[in-house]
Design an enzyme around this catalytic site. Structure first.
Site, PDB file in Angstrom:
ATOM      1  N   SER A  21       9.563  -0.497   3.713  1.00 56.69           N
ATOM      2  CA  SER A  21       9.352  -1.933   3.391  1.00 56.69           C
ATOM      3  C   SER A  21      10.159  -2.241   2.103  1.00 56.69           C
ATOM      4  O   SER A  21      10.278  -1.844   1.227  1.00 56.69           O
ATOM      5  CB  SER A  21       7.652  -1.875   2.768  1.00 56.69           C
ATOM      6  OG  SER A  21       7.433  -3.032   2.210  1.00 56.69           O
ATOM      7  N   ALA A  70      13.965  -4.331  -9.334  1.00 63.11           N
ATOM      8  CA  ALA A  70      12.674  -5.009  -9.858  1.00 63.11           C
ATOM      9  C   ALA A  70      12.605  -6.335  -9.263  1.00 63.11           C
ATOM     10  O   ALA A  70      12.615  -7.227  -9.903  1.00 63.11           O
ATOM     11  CB  ALA A  70      12.837  -4.887 -11.410  1.00 63.11           C
ATOM     12  N   CYS A 129       3.997  -0.010  -6.347  1.00 61.19           N
ATOM     13  CA  CYS A 129       4.988  -0.767  -6.725  1.00 61.19           C
ATOM     14  C   CYS A 129       5.064  -0.395  -7.981  1.00 61.19           C
ATOM     15  O   CYS A 129       4.232  -0.845  -8.812  1.00 61.19           O
ATOM     16  CB  CYS A 129       4.971  -2.217  -6.326  1.00 61.19           C
ATOM     17  SG  CYS A 129       6.331  -2.717  -6.979  1.00 61.19           S
TER      18      CYS A 129
HETATM   19  C1  FMN Z   1      14.957  -3.631  -2.976  1.00 60.90           C
HETATM   20  C2  FMN Z   1      13.753  -2.699  -2.720  1.00 60.90           C
HETATM   21  C3  FMN Z   1      12.483  -3.559  -2.455  1.00 60.90           C
HETATM   22  C4  FMN Z   1      11.422  -2.669  -1.988  1.00 60.90           C
HETATM   23  N1  FMN Z   1      10.178  -3.512  -1.922  1.00 60.90           N
HETATM   24  C5  FMN Z   1       9.123  -2.526  -1.512  1.00 60.90           C
HETATM   25  C6  FMN Z   1       7.803  -3.137  -1.206  1.00 60.90           C
HETATM   26  O1  FMN Z   1       7.823  -4.490  -1.083  1.00 60.90           O
HETATM   27  N2  FMN Z   1       6.770  -2.529  -0.935  1.00 60.90           N
HETATM   28  C7  FMN Z   1       6.935  -1.158  -0.841  1.00 60.90           C
HETATM   29  O2  FMN Z   1       5.840  -0.518  -0.725  1.00 60.90           O
HETATM   30  N3  FMN Z   1       7.942  -0.311  -1.160  1.00 60.90           N
HETATM   31  C8  FMN Z   1       9.120  -1.090  -1.483  1.00 60.90           C
HETATM   32  N4  FMN Z   1      10.525  -0.338  -1.802  1.00 60.90           N
HETATM   33  C9  FMN Z   1      10.351   1.170  -1.774  1.00 60.90           C
HETATM   34  C10 FMN Z   1      11.046   1.466  -0.560  1.00 60.90           C
HETATM   35  O3  FMN Z   1      10.109   0.973   0.666  1.00 60.90           O
HETATM   36  C11 FMN Z   1      11.109   3.093  -0.428  1.00 60.90           C
HETATM   37  O4  FMN Z   1       9.848   3.581  -0.472  1.00 60.90           O
HETATM   38  C12 FMN Z   1      12.089   3.479  -1.493  1.00 60.90           C
HETATM   39  O5  FMN Z   1      13.010   2.538  -1.293  1.00 60.90           O
HETATM   40  C13 FMN Z   1      12.591   4.927  -1.080  1.00 60.90           C
HETATM   41  O6  FMN Z   1      13.343   4.908  -0.048  1.00 60.90           O
HETATM   42  P1  FMN Z   1      15.288   4.641   0.167  1.00 60.90           P
HETATM   43  O7  FMN Z   1      15.590   5.656  -1.029  1.00 60.90           O
HETATM   44  O8  FMN Z   1      15.374   5.031   1.466  1.00 60.90           O
HETATM   45  O9  FMN Z   1      15.455   3.245  -0.192  1.00 60.90           O
HETATM   46  C14 FMN Z   1      11.321  -1.245  -1.935  1.00 60.90           C
HETATM   47  C15 FMN Z   1      12.789  -0.556  -2.400  1.00 60.90           C
HETATM   48  C16 FMN Z   1      13.824  -1.392  -2.488  1.00 60.90           C
HETATM   49  C17 FMN Z   1      15.213  -0.788  -2.750  1.00 60.90           C
END
Ligand code: FMN
Ligand code: FAD
Ligand code: FES
Lengths: 302, 257
Positions: A21, A70, A129
């Protein structure tokens, strides 16, 4: 038979690879670069009842092998999502999972009801979040508040519920167990780790929000460890994420106990990262003579 | 249509202290970019630096070659200085919206510092509309691309903060002088600007004072470049808009500078 097929409770997936997400917009943004039909599921950006503006900029800053964000949950709100974003995603042969957030239990319940009516395949409760003051994390850091939330949403809807857990809240396995007991069909982890970067020249924080959530390869070993801890505590399926860049990383999560995986930051680096990971998993099951990817869930040899 | 593709480095030349021109030959037929559009460049394929970096189209070369003008800033651009002919980079693009064409108006092109990168592409594409070009920099060594700009048949004026080249002063003062002397015909112009926010704010002031339409190109930190992460937003009259998707070019008056 499709060796990558798997399921999250009642939710059948053609393969265990989904988008994380907030890193894949509403699917449309990446549809030029990747065949959405090849994904197990698309998990969309967190949706609230009303549109949210999000935080001031800078919202992102790169750190060694990772990034801080953020964003502040900027989103179009439930109505626009259902009317303008969901129809596009429906054109593809993939499951649609909607990440939701609210300030109160009632808001989560209302979101869940409307999304069930709109026939989405599952909802993911964002209680983790780190970038907004109200809501979300308030539930994710308090065991009984989270349990109460999951129970209420469970009572309001029959579609699968996934509870997304925070790595910033203490014992993550305890939270997973509370989610399970409250009726969650699955847990997903990890959300971003709270971080801070400061500019030595200006002495100011790199992000306008001061702190941000760390994602990317830098957090992978922590995420894998947490998946393993949760796997030993709960029976419901786990969706593992945190720094997955390729299929070997995905296998690591599966061996630690994840039934499915989500890919986040890697999409920014390689827009077709998810598709490559599906290809890599196909090779892995063949090369290792597996009948199903499910055979190796939690299969770490100690 | 924008896509993900690989391109071979054919040239990477230092053109001024800490400034390089990079020429990339795509490995396949790619969509022709419009001036103002940009690419996300994958520098290493490793995890540090992790994210792709945004760079504007500086010039369109022969056979679809993509030229980029870059300044050495931090980790990724430092690594870029070591790129040799034959190195392969991963690109995403062309991305965003370029500068719109405004029929029947004489273009005023105002570049501050590296803002000259996308505006060189624009000036070349508007060469038959006799653009009036203004280039501003801190000192002579920071004045870039004038070799290309002066080959365009147009009036070009240069301002530097310290007077080491051209007129001493800020570039927007030179623009103001020009517009003031144009009298009522000031309104037959359209402004295109790229540079530091302060310069863009001053340009917006001029656009307002003389009642001239104008467009500016903005920069923000980016992760995805395609509208998915919501990292790169800027404030507009209608709320936050994504620089990578609704921009990087915005109409003056729409964007809050
Ligand atoms: C730019 C960005 C926006 C994100 N927005 C959300 C969100 O709206 N809701 C959520 O549950 N997680 C959000 N996340 C967290 C990601 O879904 C994920 O849990 C986290 O980035 C770890 O995975 P990764 O290392 O593969 O990115 C966001 C992450 C990033 C980098
Ligand atoms: C649409 C657009 C077009 C651009 N066109 C050009 C160009 O033609 N020539 C050129 O030299 N530079 C251009 N830039 C700026 C360029 O992207 C940055 O200088 C570069 O990303 C710096 O990377 P680094 O690792 O060397 O610097 P670092 O400072 O180490 O980078 C750290 C992080 O900050 C980000 N960052 C740093 N400075 C900027 C900046 N000014 N804008 C956006 N992100 C930044 C980086 O992308 C990275 O994520 C453009 C930026 C945007 C948004
Ligand atoms: S850089 Fe991701 S939305 Fe613009």
């Amino acid at each position: 038979m499709n060796k990558l097929e798997t399921s999250i409770g009642a939710l059948k997936l053609k393969n265990p690879v989904m988008t994380a997400s907030g890193t894949f917009g509403y699917g449309e943004e990446y549809s030029k670069f990747i065949d959405l039909n090849r994904l197990g599921a698309v998990v969309v950006k967190g949706i609230s009842l009303n549109p949210m503006e999000g935080n001031p900029v800078p919202r992102i800053y790169e750190t060694p092998s990772g990034m801080l964000n953020a964003i502040g949950l900027q989103n179009v709100g439930l109505k626009v999502f259902i009317e303008e974003k969901l129809p596009f995603l429906r054109r593809f042969d993939t499951k649609v999972i909607v990440n939701i957030l609210g300030n109160t239990v009632e808001e989560y319940v209302e979101l869940a009801r409307h999304l069930e009516e709109a026939a989405v395949d599952a909802i993911e409760l964002n209680v983790s979040c780190p970038n907004v003051k109200k809501g979300g994390i308030a539930f994710g850091t308090d065991l009984s508040a989270m349990g109460g939330l999951v129970e209420q949403v469970r009572a309001a809807t029959r579609i699968p519920i996934i509870t997304k857990l925070s790595p910033n809240a203490g014992n993550i396995a305890e939270f997973a167990r509370v989610a399970e007991n409250a009726g969650s069909d699955a847990v997903s982890l990890i959300n971003t780790l709270l971080g801070l970067a400061i500019d030595p020249q200006t002495r100011r924080p790199r992000l306008a929000n001061i702190t941000g959530g760390l994602s990317g390869p830098a957090i992978r070993p922590i995420a894998v460890r947490m998946v393993w801890e949760v796997f030993r505590k709960v029976k419901i399926p786990i969706i593992g994420m945190g720094g997955i860049m390729d299929s070997d990383n995905a296998i690591e999560f599966i061996l630690a106990g994840a039934t499915a995986v989500a890919v986040g930051t890697a999409n920014f680096v390689q827009p077709d990262a998810c598709e490559r990971i599906v290809d890599g998993l196909e090779c892995y099951v063949d090369e290792n003579g597996l009948h199903s990817i499910r055979e190796i869930v939690g299969g770490m040899i100690i | 249509m924008s896509r993900s593709f690989e391109a071979v480095v054919t040239e990477n030349r230092e053109v001024a202290v800490n400034h390089f021109r990079l020429t990339l030959a795509p490995d396949q037929e790619v969509t022709l970019p419009a001036p103002g559009q940009f690419y996300m460049l994958g520098i290493t394929g490793g995890t540090d630096p992790l994210l792709k970096r945004p760079f504007s189209l500086f010039r369109l070369g022969k056979n679809g070659a993509i030229n980029i003008l870059y300044r050495v800033k931090g980790k990724a651009t430092q690594i870029m200085t070591g790129l040799q002919p034959g190195s392969v980079l991963n690109l995403l693009g062309p991305l965003g919206n370029g500068f719109p064409n405004v029929e029947g108006k004489r273009p005023i092109i105002v570049a501050g510092g590296l803002g000259v990168a996308p505006l060189t592409a624009l000036a070349e594409s508007l060469r038959f509309d006799s653009p009036r070009i203004f280039v501003g920099a801190r000192y002579a060594g920071d004045v870039l691309a004038t070799d290309i700009l002066s080959s365009i048949d147009s009036d070009i004026s240069i301002s530097t903060d310290d007077g080491s080249m051209g007129i001493q002063g800020v570039v927007t003062d030179a623009v103001n002088e020009y517009l003031a002397s144009a009298g009522t015909s000031a309104q037959d112009h359209v402004i295109y600007g790229c540079g530091p926010r302060g310069m863009l704010r001053a340009l917006a002031g001029l656009s307002d004072r003389y009642g001239i339409e104008g467009y500016v190109s903005l920069e923000e930190y980016m992760a995805c470049g395609v509208g998915a992460c919501l990292g790169c937003v800027t404030k507009t009259a209608g709320g936050y808009r994504r620089v990578c998707k609704e921009g990087p070019v915005f109409r003056i008056g729409e964007v809050i500078l």
